[in-house]
Structures are given as C-alpha cells and as structure tokens.
Design an enzyme around this catalytic site. Structure first.
Site, PDB file in Angstrom:
ATOM      1  N   LYS A 104       0.863  -1.204   0.000  1.00  0.00           N
ATOM      2  CA  LYS A 104       0.000   0.000   0.000  1.00  0.00           C
ATOM      3  C   LYS A 104       0.888   1.239   0.000  1.00  0.00           C
ATOM      4  O   LYS A 104       0.675   2.169  -0.790  1.00  0.00           O
ATOM      5  CB  LYS A 104      -0.880   0.002   1.241  1.00  0.00           C
ATOM      6  CG  LYS A 104      -1.516   1.340   1.552  1.00  0.00           C
ATOM      7  CD  LYS A 104      -2.374   1.344   2.786  1.00  0.00           C
ATOM      8  CE  LYS A 104      -1.666   1.601   4.060  1.00  0.00           C
ATOM      9  NZ  LYS A 104      -1.440   3.027   4.384  1.00  0.00           N
ATOM     10  N   ASN A 105       1.899   1.265   0.865  1.00  0.00           N
ATOM     11  CA  ASN A 105       2.694   2.482   1.057  1.00  0.00           C
ATOM     12  C   ASN A 105       3.698   2.741  -0.054  1.00  0.00           C
ATOM     13  O   ASN A 105       4.284   3.821  -0.103  1.00  0.00           O
ATOM     14  CB  ASN A 105       3.369   2.467   2.430  1.00  0.00           C
ATOM     15  CG  ASN A 105       2.336   2.649   3.536  1.00  0.00           C
ATOM     16  OD1 ASN A 105       1.165   2.948   3.264  1.00  0.00           O
ATOM     17  ND2 ASN A 105       2.740   2.440   4.759  1.00  0.00           N
ATOM     18  N   ARG A 158       0.184  14.631  12.686  1.00  0.00           N
ATOM     19  CA  ARG A 158       0.635  14.436  11.295  1.00  0.00           C
ATOM     20  C   ARG A 158       0.930  15.771  10.586  1.00  0.00           C
ATOM     21  O   ARG A 158       0.251  16.150   9.639  1.00  0.00           O
ATOM     22  CB  ARG A 158      -0.383  13.605  10.504  1.00  0.00           C
ATOM     23  CG  ARG A 158      -0.877  12.367  11.198  1.00  0.00           C
ATOM     24  CD  ARG A 158       0.207  11.359  11.521  1.00  0.00           C
ATOM     25  NE  ARG A 158       0.817  10.752  10.367  1.00  0.00           N
ATOM     26  CZ  ARG A 158       0.361   9.670   9.746  1.00  0.00           C
ATOM     27  NH1 ARG A 158      -0.748   9.124  10.169  1.00  0.00           N
ATOM     28  NH2 ARG A 158       0.972   9.164   8.717  1.00  0.00           N
ATOM     29  N   ARG A 209      -8.562  -0.243   5.037  1.00  0.00           N
ATOM     30  CA  ARG A 209      -7.703   0.781   4.432  1.00  0.00           C
ATOM     31  C   ARG A 209      -6.388   0.154   3.957  1.00  0.00           C
ATOM     32  O   ARG A 209      -5.784   0.617   3.002  1.00  0.00           O
ATOM     33  CB  ARG A 209      -7.358   1.879   5.438  1.00  0.00           C
ATOM     34  CG  ARG A 209      -8.542   2.628   5.946  1.00  0.00           C
ATOM     35  CD  ARG A 209      -8.114   3.831   6.688  1.00  0.00           C
ATOM     36  NE  ARG A 209      -7.245   4.649   5.829  1.00  0.00           N
ATOM     37  CZ  ARG A 209      -7.136   5.961   5.956  1.00  0.00           C
ATOM     38  NH1 ARG A 209      -7.776   6.586   6.907  1.00  0.00           N
ATOM     39  NH2 ARG A 209      -6.367   6.641   5.153  1.00  0.00           N
ATOM     40  N   CYS A 245      -4.642  12.459  12.750  1.00  0.00           N
ATOM     41  CA  CYS A 245      -5.383  11.204  12.915  1.00  0.00           C
ATOM     42  C   CYS A 245      -5.044  10.675  14.313  1.00  0.00           C
ATOM     43  O   CYS A 245      -4.294  11.310  15.050  1.00  0.00           O
ATOM     44  CB  CYS A 245      -4.986  10.204  11.824  1.00  0.00           C
ATOM     45  SG  CYS A 245      -3.309   9.639  11.980  1.00  0.00           S
ATOM     46  N   ASP A 297       4.954   0.913  12.108  1.00  0.00           N
ATOM     47  CA  ASP A 297       3.717   0.287  11.622  1.00  0.00           C
ATOM     48  C   ASP A 297       3.561  -1.143  12.098  1.00  0.00           C
ATOM     49  O   ASP A 297       2.539  -1.763  11.827  1.00  0.00           O
ATOM     50  CB  ASP A 297       3.678   0.294  10.086  1.00  0.00           C
ATOM     51  CG  ASP A 297       3.494   1.682   9.553  1.00  0.00           C
ATOM     52  OD1 ASP A 297       3.623   1.872   8.339  1.00  0.00           O
ATOM     53  OD2 ASP A 297       3.247   2.588  10.365  1.00  0.00           O
TER      54      ASP A 297
HETATM   55  C1  EPZ Z   1       4.385   7.010   6.261  1.00  0.00           C
HETATM   56  O1  EPZ Z   1       3.605   8.077   6.750  1.00  0.00           O
HETATM   57  C2  EPZ Z   1       3.455   5.804   6.235  1.00  0.00           C
HETATM   58  N1  EPZ Z   1       2.307   6.082   5.361  1.00  0.00           N
HETATM   59  C3  EPZ Z   1       2.958   5.499   7.654  1.00  0.00           C
HETATM   60  O2  EPZ Z   1       2.204   4.293   7.571  1.00  0.00           O
HETATM   61  C4  EPZ Z   1       4.168   5.254   8.558  1.00  0.00           C
HETATM   62  O3  EPZ Z   1       3.717   5.032   9.869  1.00  0.00           O
HETATM   63  C5  EPZ Z   1       5.105   6.473   8.510  1.00  0.00           C
HETATM   64  O4  EPZ Z   1       5.488   6.745   7.138  1.00  0.00           O
HETATM   65  C6  EPZ Z   1       6.374   6.256   9.325  1.00  0.00           C
HETATM   66  O5  EPZ Z   1       7.074   5.139   8.811  1.00  0.00           O
HETATM   67  C7  EPZ Z   1       2.466   5.997   4.028  1.00  0.00           C
HETATM   68  O6  EPZ Z   1       3.543   5.726   3.528  1.00  0.00           O
HETATM   69  C8  EPZ Z   1       1.230   6.232   3.196  1.00  0.00           C
HETATM   70  P1  EPZ Z   1       6.400  10.446   8.199  1.00  0.00           P
HETATM   71  P2  EPZ Z   1       4.202   9.588   6.668  1.00  0.00           P
HETATM   72  O7  EPZ Z   1       6.292  11.724   7.461  1.00  0.00           O
HETATM   73  O8  EPZ Z   1       5.140   9.715   5.532  1.00  0.00           O
HETATM   74  C9  EPZ Z   1       6.842  13.712  11.559  1.00  0.00           C
HETATM   75  C10 EPZ Z   1       0.333   2.927   7.756  1.00  0.00           C
HETATM   76  O9  EPZ Z   1      -0.008   2.338   8.788  1.00  0.00           O
HETATM   77  N2  EPZ Z   1       6.652  14.696  10.471  1.00  0.00           N
HETATM   78  O10 EPZ Z   1       7.511   9.519   7.861  1.00  0.00           O
HETATM   79  O11 EPZ Z   1       3.058  10.530   6.750  1.00  0.00           O
HETATM   80  C11 EPZ Z   1       5.592  12.869  11.795  1.00  0.00           C
HETATM   81  O12 EPZ Z   1       4.706  13.548  12.668  1.00  0.00           O
HETATM   82  C12 EPZ Z   1       0.795   4.364   7.827  1.00  0.00           C
HETATM   83  O13 EPZ Z   1       0.381   2.409   6.617  1.00  0.00           O
HETATM   84  C13 EPZ Z   1       6.842  16.047  10.767  1.00  0.00           C
HETATM   85  O14 EPZ Z   1       7.153  16.424  11.893  1.00  0.00           O
HETATM   86  O15 EPZ Z   1       5.018   9.659   8.030  1.00  0.00           O
HETATM   87  C14 EPZ Z   1       6.179  11.624  12.427  1.00  0.00           C
HETATM   88  O16 EPZ Z   1       6.397  11.847  13.798  1.00  0.00           O
HETATM   89  C15 EPZ Z   1       0.455   4.994   9.176  1.00  0.00           C
HETATM   90  N3  EPZ Z   1       6.674  16.958   9.761  1.00  0.00           N
HETATM   91  C16 EPZ Z   1       7.519  11.464  11.711  1.00  0.00           C
HETATM   92  O17 EPZ Z   1       7.820  12.743  11.149  1.00  0.00           O
HETATM   93  C17 EPZ Z   1       6.348  16.574   8.483  1.00  0.00           C
HETATM   94  O18 EPZ Z   1       6.240  17.462   7.607  1.00  0.00           O
HETATM   95  C18 EPZ Z   1       7.506  10.437  10.589  1.00  0.00           C
HETATM   96  O19 EPZ Z   1       6.381  10.738   9.772  1.00  0.00           O
HETATM   97  C19 EPZ Z   1       6.165  15.204   8.214  1.00  0.00           C
HETATM   98  C20 EPZ Z   1       6.322  14.284   9.222  1.00  0.00           C
END
Ligand code: EPZ
Length: 425
Positions: A22-23, A120, A401, A115, A309
């Site tokens: 999915k990701n 996020r 999802r 969420c 995850d």
């Molecule tokens: C991806 O989300 C995945 N989703 C998430 O999987 C996964 O948990 C996450 O990466 C971490 O591995 C998809 O790929 C669709 P991040 P993403 O930006 O990219 C902070 C699932 O279960 N952050 O890597 O949105 C954020 O708050 C989903 O399939 C900022 O501070 O996550 C977090 O603490 C859930 N500012 C950390 O970075 C930003 O602009 C990592 O988030 C962006 C993120």
C-alpha cells in the site's frame, strides 16, 4: 458499516499470498501524473487507501482504469486542484503535491488533518517545496502552491524532530525530477517504499541516485515517459501475518514476501522463540509459533530500524507472552490506542509517555472492541485469534484501508472469522 467477528483459539495452518505494498502504491500512483504518456502499475492492492488515490486522480482529470491488481493511468489532461471532500478521506493524498507542482507549476491541496496516531504535520513537505522555489500560502485550510517559473534544484535537509519523513521524501523526489538542475535530499527516508518510488521514477526516465540511503541526488530532466511497473510486496501485511502465525501458527507460509524488508521483524520473532524459515530466494517464509515464547523489547526507528507500523501487532503478541515486554514508539509517541482495547480483553499494559510496558497474561478473553487506526485494528484481530471466546471488532473500515481481503486470508489458514453488518454503528 461492518464488523469482524472472530472466534478465538483456532490453530493456523496453510498459505497466504501477500499483496503489493500500500505504502509504495500510493506515491507511485501519484507519480504517474508526472507524464502525459500511458503508465501501467501492477500489484496495486485492493485496499481503500489505494482506491481513494485512484478516485482522486480521476477527479484531477486523469483516466485511470483498474482491473484487479493492475492500474492503467493516462494523465494527459489534468488540473491541479484537489478538494477537501476528496483529500479528507486519506491524509496520504499530500503526496500529490510534488507531482502536481512539478507537472502543472501549481497545486491547491487541502491541509491533511491529523489522525489518532498523531497530528501528522506537513511542515517538512512545505519547507521542501519552498526550497525548490515554490511559494506556499494557506487559505481556508488549503495549501496554495505556485511555481510559475518552474522549480529549481536545491539542497534540502528533511530531518524533523521525529526523524526523516517518508512521504516528505517522496514529495520532494517527485518535485525534483522535473526541476532545473540538481536536488540533494539530506536526512532522506530510506524505507523500501521510497526506494520503490525511486525505481519507478527511474523507469520513467528520471535521474536519481542514492535512494535507500540518507542522501538522495536527483538531476532534473525535461520530461518523463510512460512505463510498466510492478510494486514491491507489502512488508507490513507480511509482518502482520508473521505475528499471527507466531501467536497461533503451526506452519503458516507467506508467499510474495521480500526477506530483506522483514529483517528487524524476523530477528525479533526469532529472539522471542518463534521459528521463521525463508526459502532460498527469500520470497516466501514459513512460521511456527514457539513452544516457550520469550518477552521482547521494541524501539521503533526509521528504516532499517523496527517499523512503527509493526509495533501494535507485536504488542498483541507480547500481551500473551510470559514476562515483561517494552514497546517505545519515538516516531508516533501517541500510537497506543490499541492498548486500551487490548486491556478490555484482559491484557496487562501500562502506557506512559510514548512507551508501553506489557506484562504477559495467561489468556485473553473475547470482547466487543473498537478499531481506531489501521495497525491498531490489526493488533485487535491478532489478539482475537488467540482470545478465549468471541471478539467483535467494530469500525472494520479502518482495517480495509490497508489489508486486502483480510477475512478470506484468515479463513484460508484456519481462523474462524466472519464479516457481518454492524447494526450497532
Ligand atoms: C508514512 O507516513 C506511512 N504512510 C505510515 O504508515 C508510517 O507510519 C510512517 O510513514 C512512518 O514510517 C504511508 O507511507 C502512506 P512520516 P508519513 O512523514 O510519511 C513527523 C500505515 O499504517 N513529520 O515519515 O506521513 C511525523 O509527525 C501508515 O500504513 C513532521 O514532523 O510519516 C512523524 O512523527 C500509518 N513533519 C515522523 O515525522 C512533516 O512534515 C515520521 O512521519 C512530516 C512528518
């Protein structure tokens, strides 16, 4: 609304075919908007997140046809304004930003809400697109991004307080492939799904080096062409079924996996006393639950560390493993919604400040529980497979999802589960 009814206590045996990731599919689908030529993407999982992305691309003007796992995209005539109605269903739609600005020199995309696993933010995404020369305004909950003279390469450090950003790295890579000059991404995410996106872009004619490391270098090109691409297996679905087999399995085999992407999950399960055997090519794996399971410790980290995850699923296994286990999630410190529901089933878990301390109990009891987010819901299913009696998991849409045909796959390995209308909702 539907619910999943699980009758616990059945030993799991048999085989499961793991779906495409999915990701990886979500950013790759978005990246297909970068060309006006035909693109074919195979092994896209039949999960609602991927179906939402297909819908949004259609609403942006792309012609998108889906037949089982194959999606055919022709993005000849698209516009660049996504609506709140479309985007609110899936916050990952933020990964449309990079391709739309790169292709159309502008985009209007609603700020994704938070969420249950955290607020996020997208500050790193915004910083990245601004570094390439775009202007970003926020108006009535929408990001208005303009780059009338196109984008220009730059050096961008993407490290945030919680480490690298996966979709932030994806967005920047997709914006940079058509920018003028060179872009260097420092503190890049190195997840396999980021590498899969880079490989897809390279197949479209992009010039990218270093994907899978913390430093990615992109040489902008004039135009990208169409391609035919197959998405990698879903390592989180595979990990979820590995944990199910470690809880109740007496020989469960998973096909269409990639051993390299499952290293930390495999190491942890073996350390906790379970049997994990891959075939020589590492494309299938057989799991047998250990007779004397041991407690364990998890500290989530960006890839190649233990994936956030997969912490909820492992918490379900720790809940029925004798001894004290500890789970710390530094990426999403609030990602413990599943613990309160597991405690309704008799688990002994204390959650404090991004850490769960789990004291294994002899048994869990089936109970009505509420799914809250994708991976928390998976943890409830795993606990229900082991629990005595029947568990009803409400708000099944959370599971749909990210898990393709989870009911059929569980039935196929001997679980007693059924999807029923949820009259209580
Ligand atoms: C991806 O989300 C995945 N989703 C998430 O999987 C996964 O948990 C996450 O990466 C971490 O591995 C998809 O790929 C669709 P991040 P993403 O930006 O990219 C902070 C699932 O279960 N952050 O890597 O949105 C954020 O708050 C989903 O399939 C900022 O501070 O996550 C977090 O603490 C859930 N500012 C950390 O970075 C930003 O602009 C990592 O988030 C962006 C993120």
């Amino acid at each position: 609304m539907e619910k999943l009814v699980v009758h616990g206590g059945y030993t799991l045996r048999g085989a499961v075919k793991i779906a495409g990731s999915k990701n990886a599919s979500l950013p790759i689908l978005a990246a297909s908007l970068l060309t006006d030529e035909k693109v074919v993407i195979r092994h896209v999982p039949d999960v609602s997140d991927a179906n939402f992305m297909v819908q949004i691309m259609g609403q942006l003007g792309a012609s998108v046809e889906r037949s089982s796992g194959t999606v055919r995209v022709n993005a000849q005539n698209i516009h660049a304004e996504a609506t709140y109605e479309q985007v609110r269903k899936m916050r990952a739609s933020i990964c449309l930003m990079g391709p739309l600005v790169a292709r159309m020199q502008r985009c209007v995309i609603p700020l994704p809400g938070g969420c249950v696993i955290g607020d996020r933010p997208v500050d790193l995404h915004i910083r990245a697109i601004q570094a390439l020369g775009a202007s970003v305004q926020v108006e009535r909950g929408n990001l208005i991004i303009e780059a009338p003279n196109g984008l220009t390469g730059a050096v961008v450090d993407l490290r945030g307080d919680h480490g690298p950003t996966v979709l932030g790295t994806d967005n920047l890579m997709m914006a940079a492939v058509l920018a003028k000059g060179t872009t260097v991404i420092e503190s890049a995410a190195a997840e396999p799904e980021v590498v899969d996106l880079a490989n897809f872009l390279i197949k479209m004619g992009a010039k990218i080096e270093g994907a899978g490391t913390r430093r990615i270098v992109i040489e902008g090109v004039e135009k990208l062409h169409g391609c035919d691409y197959t998405v990698i297996p879903d390592r989180i679905e595979a990990g979820t079924f590995m944990v199910a087999a470690a809880m109740m399995g007496d020989g469960v085999t998973l096909f269409n996996v990639c051993r390299e992407h499952l290293e930390t999950i495999t190491e942890l399960l073996i350390k906790c006393g379970h049997s994990i055997e891959f075939n020589e090519k590492g494309t299938s794996v057989t799991i047998i639950a250990g007779k004397n399971p041991k407690p364990g410790e998890i500290k989530t980290a960006p890839y190649p560390g233990y994936p956030t995850d997969m912490q909820a699923q492992m918490t379900a296994l720790f809940a029925v493993t004798p001894g004290i286990s500890v789970v710390k999630d530094s990426i999403f410190p609030q990602r413990f919604m599943h613990c309160s529901e597991l405690k309704r089933m008799g688990a002994d878990i204390k959650v404090d400040n991004g850490t769960a301390v789990i004291s294994g109990v002899d048994k869990l009891s089936g109970a009505p529980v509420m799914a809250s987010d994708l991976r928390a819901s998976a943890a409830l299913v795993l606990a229900a497979l082991k629990a005595e009696g029947t568990t009803e998991i409400h708000r099944l849409y959370h599971i749909d999802r990210g898990y393709e045909n989870i009911c059929d796959k569980l039935l196929g390995i001997g679980a007693a589960v059924e999807r029923l209308p949820d009259v209580e909702e």
